[in-house]
Design an enzyme around this catalytic site. Structure first.
Site, PDB file in Angstrom:
ATOM      1  N   SER A   8     -36.391  13.509  41.116  1.00  0.00           N
ATOM      2  CA  SER A   8     -37.707  14.144  41.188  1.00  0.00           C
ATOM      3  C   SER A   8     -38.720  13.361  40.343  1.00  0.00           C
ATOM      4  CB  SER A   8     -37.569  15.600  40.729  1.00  0.00           C
ATOM      5  OG  SER A   8     -38.700  16.350  41.038  1.00  0.00           O
ATOM      6  N   ASP A  41     -33.889  19.280  51.215  1.00  0.00           N
ATOM      7  CA  ASP A  41     -34.955  19.213  50.200  1.00  0.00           C
ATOM      8  C   ASP A  41     -36.308  19.195  50.911  1.00  0.00           C
ATOM      9  OD1 ASP A  41     -36.724  18.632  48.152  1.00  0.00           O
ATOM     10  OD2 ASP A  41     -35.615  16.885  47.407  1.00  0.00           O
ATOM     11  N   HIS A  99     -34.063  20.864  46.893  1.00  0.00           N
ATOM     12  CA  HIS A  99     -34.447  19.884  45.879  1.00  0.00           C
ATOM     13  C   HIS A  99     -33.475  19.911  44.693  1.00  0.00           C
ATOM     14  CE1 HIS A  99     -37.137  17.147  43.907  1.00  0.00           C
ATOM     15  NE2 HIS A  99     -37.356  17.951  42.903  1.00  0.00           N
TER      16      HIS A  99
END
Lengths: 380, 380
Positions: free
Chosen positions: B155, B320, B353
């Site tokens: 991320s 995700d 995610h």
């Protein structure tokens, strides 16, 4: 300002008062209430050409036309409803109604409770889609409409159209269920709960009785609307319209508005918080969460849909991620399995969930064609 | 409680103080600051086996192990880092650092500003990914690490790994960019802005200087975290885990917690608002928004990536939707077009995610295999 020839022109809201107590799904009861509604077009001799438009979360009865010649904005579905438009008011008698619990004229949390002389506020009961459909049926009685040629709605409105087919199978010929779902997913509920928590934890909410304090929970409503808007637009659509555009062309390294998308969302949130009632927002999201016709059939949607006698048009938009086409597939598959007559359209659109309010040409053509056929059936 | 054999065991945080002024992208400057970090494993003789772990929005330097034998929770990536784990501390010297501006020991908005004797609060400058990478390079200098065997992050951490390859091409052998994106989309920014607005409009925020008031903007932080969590999980994963399950088995027709997903989100929000600094949250989301290496190359990501000399592993997870595989494709395509060496893995996962923090077997195998090869290169 003269109305365009395909506009319903100047319109007036009407009210209908009901004194027959209404027993609600929650176990509560409303002894009396008012529904605010509008009509466009003429009811034909055998009362067979009536169409009910059910609104979504923040909608109301003002579907088409303007109240004053100078009104900047027309009704929320003016692009779809009017003489020569897909929902053609030369052929249909179209009814829009503000749902009970709303904040646009129908009895709702901001209305005065006759028992106390104060706004209902936290004492206004939670509503469900079946409750609404019941009140809409009473309004239909009042208007002399035994059977709707069609009940039409997008999103939460689509749930009402579906519920009509189950609660009053003989009173609806066609159900148009657009950009909707047979029940919310965990993610849908999650987004609703964040919006509700924003309102409920706003210090100006005062447990729902903010009216007496002369304030409104503007911060909470604003956040709820900003979040809602993200889910109404598609990722791609938002990217195409706003991308990473900056208002001033360069980074500000602070927390004031900076990207165009921020500006857009904050504007939408501000505008909404100026006029929408916080308790109505809460109640509408709960009605969404609760809707689940399969629940009373051990989760079996096919069994739940058995009573329906309407014909169905189910429509979904490719970029809608709030109620994706997969959610409409659930409805369609269950309708087919239940032996119902159903047409399904998956419409290519970049407009996300909002597409049900837009004029993507295949959508317009679909609505026009389908409703032309409905009109022919009723000699409208 | 004895540590498992594949745990790094008991660890201690360390601090490094820097007195060389740091010029920031914003134009501000920090004259001195402290970074809090941890290390696991041993630096080898030629200092070639060091791996930097970059954290995401709410992470920190405590990557693996426990501080006390009774600690319930281990570091945030303890499942990936340890003796015999994919990031194998028998072979690598692993460094975790709390980014500047954080709230876990590094200098941040809640730290005392030596100039005033009060917390920085609103006076703490906005950080960017390049700023962080600069401070991490200074920490590497301090630790005697000329070149990282790998910089790894998921991320926002992946953005730092990518930035390392651009800012210090000769100081990074491998960049592992996991569940990340080369820049945020309008939708990503929109979610961040709603979270920020929740904090900024919380009456307890006091323009960022809430410390002096003895309060924290708990309501805003809680909403920000609830919203964040929705975007960390996949729609399907949330549906599988929570569905429409009710806490009490039936509808309550009120606004207290009702669905299990509501209970989960509120719990996550409450917990987070107990310990996380609101100004740090704002600053981390801004660093996400600002990251855009292509911006200084007229939007040409290929041109922006030209300086890189690292080899890349880019990994994405099928479910995700915060940083979907399409976002990783952008990075991979640009790296390929720029003539870089890149491996790409699209990993089947239902974890959304959050998958970058989970142990989906193909992901574990990917990391293990890739890092085995890295270890062989450095004779670790």
């Amino acid at each position: 300002m003269t109305s365009a020839p395909d506009s319903v022109g100047l319109v007036e809201a009407q009210t209908a008062h009901f004194d027959t107590p209404l027993a609600l799904a929650s176990g509560s009861q409303l002894d009396r209430y008012t529904l605010c509604f509008e009509t466009y077009g003429e009811l034909n001799a055998d009362h067979s050409n009536a169409i009910l438009i059910c609104h979504a979360l923040s909608g109301h009865h003002h579907v088409a036309g303007r109240y004053h010649p100078d009104d900047k904005a027309a009704g929320w579905w003016d692009n779809m409803v009017g003489p020569g438009k897909p929902i053609d008011t030369r052929r249909f008698f179209v009814v829009g109604v503000n749902n009970l619990g709303g904040c646009h004229g129908s009895t709702g949390p901001s209305s005065i409770d006759p028992a106390s002389g104060q706004p209902f506020g936290s004492r206004f009961p939670v509503m469900t889609v079946p409750d609404w459909v019941c009140t809409q049926a009473r309004l239909a009685d009042r208007l002399g409409i035994e059977r709707w040629a069609a009940v039409i709605g997008g999103s939460l409105g689509g749930m009402q159209a579906l519920q009509w087919s189950l609660a009053y199978p003989d009173r609806i010929a066609h159900a148009l269920v657009i950009a909707s779902a047979p029940r919310l997913s965990a993610q849908n509920i999650a987004f609703n709960d964040v919006a509700r928590q924003a309102i409920l934890t706003d210090p100006d909410f005062h447990g729902g009785d903010f009216y007496a304090h002369g304030v409104v929970p503007r911060r909470g409503l604003r956040l709820a609307r900003m979040l809602g808007h993200i889910t109404y637009l598609s990722d791609d659509g938002m990217g195409a319209k706003f991308g990473r555009m900056l208002r001033s062309g360069e980074y500000q390294y602070g927390y004031d508005v900076e990207f165009e998308i921020e500006s857009y969302l904050r504007y939408q949130g501000d505008k909404f918080s100026d006029y929408f009632d916080a308790n109505t927002y809460l109640l509408m999201t709960k009605a969404l969460d609760y809707f689940d016709p399969a629940a009373s059939h051990q989760g079996d949607l096919v069994a739940a849909l058995k009573p329906a006698r309407a014909r169905f048009l189910v429509a979904a938009f490719t970029s809608d991620w709030r109620f994706s086409p997969e959610r409409s597939h659930e409805t369609v598959k269950a309708l087919v399995a239940a032996g119902k007559r159903v047409a399904y359209a998956e419409i290519e659109s970049a407009h996300g969930h909002d597409a049900f309010l837009m004029l993507d040409p295949p959508y317009v053509e679909l609505m026009r064609t389908y409703l032309n056929n409905v009109a022919r059936e009723v000699n409208a």
